[in-house]
Structures are given as structure tokens and as C-alpha cells.
Motif scaffolding. Structure first.
Motif, PDB file in Angstrom:
ATOM      1  N   LEU A  59      27.741  58.590   1.338  1.00 23.28           N
ATOM      2  CA  LEU A  59      28.237  57.394   2.013  1.00 23.28           C
ATOM      3  C   LEU A  59      29.744  57.279   1.852  1.00 23.28           C
ATOM      4  O   LEU A  59      30.289  57.602   0.792  1.00 23.28           O
ATOM      5  CB  LEU A  59      27.570  56.135   1.436  1.00 23.28           C
ATOM      6  N   PRO A  60      30.452  56.836   2.883  1.00 27.59           N
ATOM      7  CA  PRO A  60      31.905  56.684   2.787  1.00 27.59           C
ATOM      8  C   PRO A  60      32.270  55.658   1.716  1.00 27.59           C
ATOM      9  O   PRO A  60      31.693  54.574   1.653  1.00 27.59           O
ATOM     10  CB  PRO A  60      32.310  56.196   4.186  1.00 27.59           C
ATOM     11  N   SER A 119      23.189  43.061  -1.449  1.00 28.91           N
ATOM     12  CA  SER A 119      24.179  42.076  -0.999  1.00 28.91           C
ATOM     13  C   SER A 119      25.569  42.567  -1.394  1.00 28.91           C
ATOM     14  O   SER A 119      25.733  43.173  -2.464  1.00 28.91           O
ATOM     15  CB  SER A 119      23.917  40.710  -1.636  1.00 28.91           C
ATOM     16  N   PRO A 120      26.586  42.345  -0.560  1.00 27.21           N
ATOM     17  CA  PRO A 120      27.945  42.822  -0.865  1.00 27.21           C
ATOM     18  C   PRO A 120      28.471  42.301  -2.204  1.00 27.21           C
ATOM     19  O   PRO A 120      29.126  43.035  -2.941  1.00 27.21           O
ATOM     20  CB  PRO A 120      28.776  42.283   0.306  1.00 27.21           C
ATOM     21  N   ILE A 143      33.960  47.523  -7.274  1.00 29.28           N
ATOM     22  CA  ILE A 143      34.723  47.803  -6.049  1.00 29.28           C
ATOM     23  C   ILE A 143      34.990  46.504  -5.302  1.00 29.28           C
ATOM     24  O   ILE A 143      34.347  45.480  -5.567  1.00 29.28           O
ATOM     25  CB  ILE A 143      33.958  48.780  -5.122  1.00 29.28           C
ATOM     26  N   ALA A 144      35.931  46.545  -4.389  1.00 30.23           N
ATOM     27  CA  ALA A 144      36.244  45.357  -3.590  1.00 30.23           C
ATOM     28  C   ALA A 144      35.054  44.997  -2.704  1.00 30.23           C
ATOM     29  O   ALA A 144      34.297  45.881  -2.282  1.00 30.23           O
ATOM     30  CB  ALA A 144      37.484  45.614  -2.735  1.00 30.23           C
ATOM     31  N   VAL A 177      30.887  46.020   1.639  1.00 34.67           N
ATOM     32  CA  VAL A 177      30.347  45.742   2.980  1.00 34.67           C
ATOM     33  C   VAL A 177      30.259  47.036   3.794  1.00 34.67           C
ATOM     34  O   VAL A 177      29.262  47.293   4.484  1.00 34.67           O
ATOM     35  CB  VAL A 177      31.225  44.704   3.721  1.00 34.67           C
ATOM     36  N   LYS A 178      31.308  47.885   3.707  1.00 36.31           N
ATOM     37  CA  LYS A 178      31.315  49.151   4.459  1.00 36.31           C
ATOM     38  C   LYS A 178      30.236  50.110   3.953  1.00 36.31           C
ATOM     39  O   LYS A 178      29.582  50.793   4.741  1.00 36.31           O
ATOM     40  CB  LYS A 178      32.690  49.806   4.352  1.00 36.31           C
ATOM     41  N   ILE A 179      30.044  50.152   2.629  1.00 38.69           N
ATOM     42  CA  ILE A 179      29.013  51.025   2.046  1.00 38.69           C
ATOM     43  C   ILE A 179      27.623  50.592   2.516  1.00 38.69           C
ATOM     44  O   ILE A 179      26.798  51.410   2.915  1.00 38.69           O
ATOM     45  CB  ILE A 179      29.095  51.005   0.500  1.00 38.69           C
TER      46      ILE A 179
END
Length: 325
Positions: free
Chosen positions: A19-20, A45-46, A55-56, A61-63
Motif C-alpha cells: 500500500l502507498p 478508522s483514520p 502517521i499523520a 486516510v490515503k492508506i
């Protein structure tokens, strides 16, 4: 890293490192906290992911978004497909045919079954009986599996396990070795133990997770209306952790719950389970236990997705849980 896309059937299975934004250090932290595959990340959940992975929240959210593309989360299924998937669900006997029949054949895997009632109504005795029964062969209504117990009130008694095991024709020492008990000293410890259950399931074949009791710590630590929202939020997270364990491991989740008297009820039974709508909506099956004469208890099914309400009589004895006459 390659652009995220759905993996076609037959291609190599991806890992969370694919995953990015997930490097080796982040992946290690995620795995340590139970996020060890694409699906668990997809439904995370983010906020939780941000705190756990260090992490931020934007990166979290992107992951999660990437994991959802891989996991193909959100597709609708036909009723026929759901019926096929439900064929993997198993049933655990309670030791009482009456109670098994009330529950449609026993306690279902991938579900939470809640037993609530006053002190002395038999909640803990049923939990201990379920622990013994889970070690029975499948042809006798068991899972031939190990058991996890989160004990919040110091109610686990190996002496009762020995009595019940002997009655079932089982070797008590073997049964005790298959039951793994952890004492939870407060609500945060209780939540942590439920999260760590996933690690133990990799070492042992766990098909039953018991929590006795679910709400006692939450009730004593979060008193008053000012702390109600925080209590319910933590309780909600805890119950969904339990349900996730049951779904991933095709395991039965059984919990006990306390009751309190509602002063605004003038007719009928004023007792209501602790935890409000959070527990009521998350528990799949809810059984209300009441004392009767002698060692008898009345078990009433008050909530189920597909079974009718009803009640039956069970017997509590030295040998365990059985049918009441």
C-alpha cells in the motif's frame, strides 16, 4: 510504488507493504496492533490508524482508501451469496437442549451472544460450561478448540471446570490446558486484551472468546452523565473488536452483562441491561436469565436477527448446565 488497483483473481496476494505510504517500520507497528492484512486496514478508522501507526491522519486516510480498493469493500451481495457464506457458521452447545433449541441449535460463531441478569442468575456458570463444551468433539456439540476468557471480576474457578469436565467424560487437566484466562484490571486493560486475542489465535485454535463481565469496569470507572459519552464510545470500540475476532476466526463470542433497575417502570420487570443501545445493537443474541426455584433458571431470548422471542427452563447443578424439568 505501483498505482493501486484491484487485484484480479489468480494474481499474487498483496500485503500491507504494497500500500502507498506503508514502509517497513509502519507495517511492523500496524501488525503489532492487529492490522495485519488488507481487509483489517480497509475497515479501520483514520484516527485509530494514525495513533497506532504514528502517521499523520491524512496519510492514514490515503492508506485506508488504497486498502479499500484492493479489498473491494462496499460491493453488494445477493441473498444467495450470503446464504452460501453462512454455511461456514458453526453452533456450540450450551449443555442444555432446551437452551440450544431457544438459540436455534446453540451459540453461533461470528456473533456476540449476551447473557444478562441479576447476581446469582447463573451467568458465570454458563460461561464456564461453554468453556468446557468448546473442547468437546464436534460430534458432541463442541469445537475441539481452545478457549479465551477475559475475566473482569475474578470469577474464573478451575474447580468448577474440573467438575464439569468430569461429568462430560473429559480429562480435566487437558481441558484446563486449553482454557487461557486473562484477568482484566480496568476497562483499558480489558480493551487491550481483546485486541491481543488476535495474537494468541495464531498460536492456538481459538473458537470461543468469553468476557465475564462485559460492562463492570466501564460502569464503575465512568460514572455520571458527564462521562457517559466517553464510556459508550470505548464500549462500542471494545464490542466491535470482539465481533471482528469472531468474524475473522469463525469463533463464538459470549459475554455476560449486569442489570440495573429502572425507577420509571411501574409495571412488569424493571431490570434492564447495562450499556444501553451500544450493547443492545452490537450483541446479536440477548438472553435474560432469572432465578427460579431450586437450581432452576429461566432463560428468555429477547433479541435475535431471525429467531422468535421465547423462554425455557435450565438447571444449574454441580455437574454443570442441563435441562430443567
Amino acid at each position: 510504488m505501483a498505482e493501486t488497483k484491484k487485484i484480479e483473481e489468480g494474481e499474487e496476494k498483496i500485503t500491507i507493504e504494497d500500500l502507498p505510504g506503508v514502509g517497513e517500520a509502519t507495517a511492523e507497528k500496524l501488525r503489532e496492533n492487529g492490522y495485519d492484512d488488507i481487509m483489517t486496514l480497509a475497515v479501520a478508522s483514520p484516527k485509530d490508524l494514525s495513533e497506532i501507526g504514528g502517521i499523520a491522519e491524512g496519510a492514514a486516510v490515503k492508506i485506508i482508501a488504497a486498502a479499500r480498493k484492493y479489498a473491494d469493500v462496499g460491493n453488494f451481495e445477493t441473498g444467495e451469496e450470503i446464504l452460501e457464506r453462512r454455511k461456514s457458521i458453526k453452533k456450540l452447545t450450551t449443555g442444555s437442549k432446551n437452551l440450544d433449541d431457544l438459540l436455534g441449535g446453540g451459540l453461533e460463531t461470528q456473533s456476540i451472544t449476551e447473557f444478562f441478569g441479576e447476581f446469582g442468575s447463573g451467568k458465570t456458570q454458563i460461561m464456564l460450561q461453554l468453556a468446557v463444551n468448546s473442547t468437546l468433539p464436534e460430534e458432541n456439540g463442541g469445537f475441539d478448540s481452545d478457549v479465551l476468557i477475559i475475566d473482569t471480576e475474578n470469577t474464573f474457578r478451575p474447580e468448577r471446570i474440573i467438575q464439569m469436565s468430569k461429568y462430560k467424560g473429559l480429562d480435566p487437566d487437558t481441558v484446563l490446558k486449553r482454557i487461557h484466562v486473562a484477568r482484566a484490571y480496568n476497562s483499558h486493560h480489558q480493551i487491550l486484551l481483546a485486541e491481543k486475542a488476535a495474537d494468541l489465535s495464531k498460536e492456538f485454535d481459538i473458537k470461543l472468546l468469553l468476557v465475564d463481565s462485559l460492562t463492570s469496569h466501564f460502569r464503575s470507572e465512568y460514572m455520571g452523565r458527564g462521562s457517559l459519552a466517553e464510556r459508550q464510545q470505548l464500549l462500542n470500540r471494545h464490542m466491535h473488536d470482539l465481533l471482528k475476532f469472531g468474524t475473522i476466526n469463525n469463533a463464538v463470542i459470549a459475554v455476560t452483562n449486569q442489570v440495573s433497575a429502572r425507577p420509571d417502570i411501574f409495571f412488569g420487570d424493571p431490570m434492564t441491561p447495562i450499556g444501553g443501545n451500544i450493547v443492545g445493537h452490537t450483541a446479536t443474541f440477548r438472553i435474560y436469565l432469572r432465578k427460579s426455584k431450586g437450581g432452576k433458571r429461566i432463560a428468555r431470548l429477547i433479541d435475535s436477527p431471525y429467531l422468535p422471542e421465547g423462554e425455557t427452563v435450565i438447571q444449574l447443578s454441580e455437574d454443570g448446565i442441563m435441562d430443567g424439568s
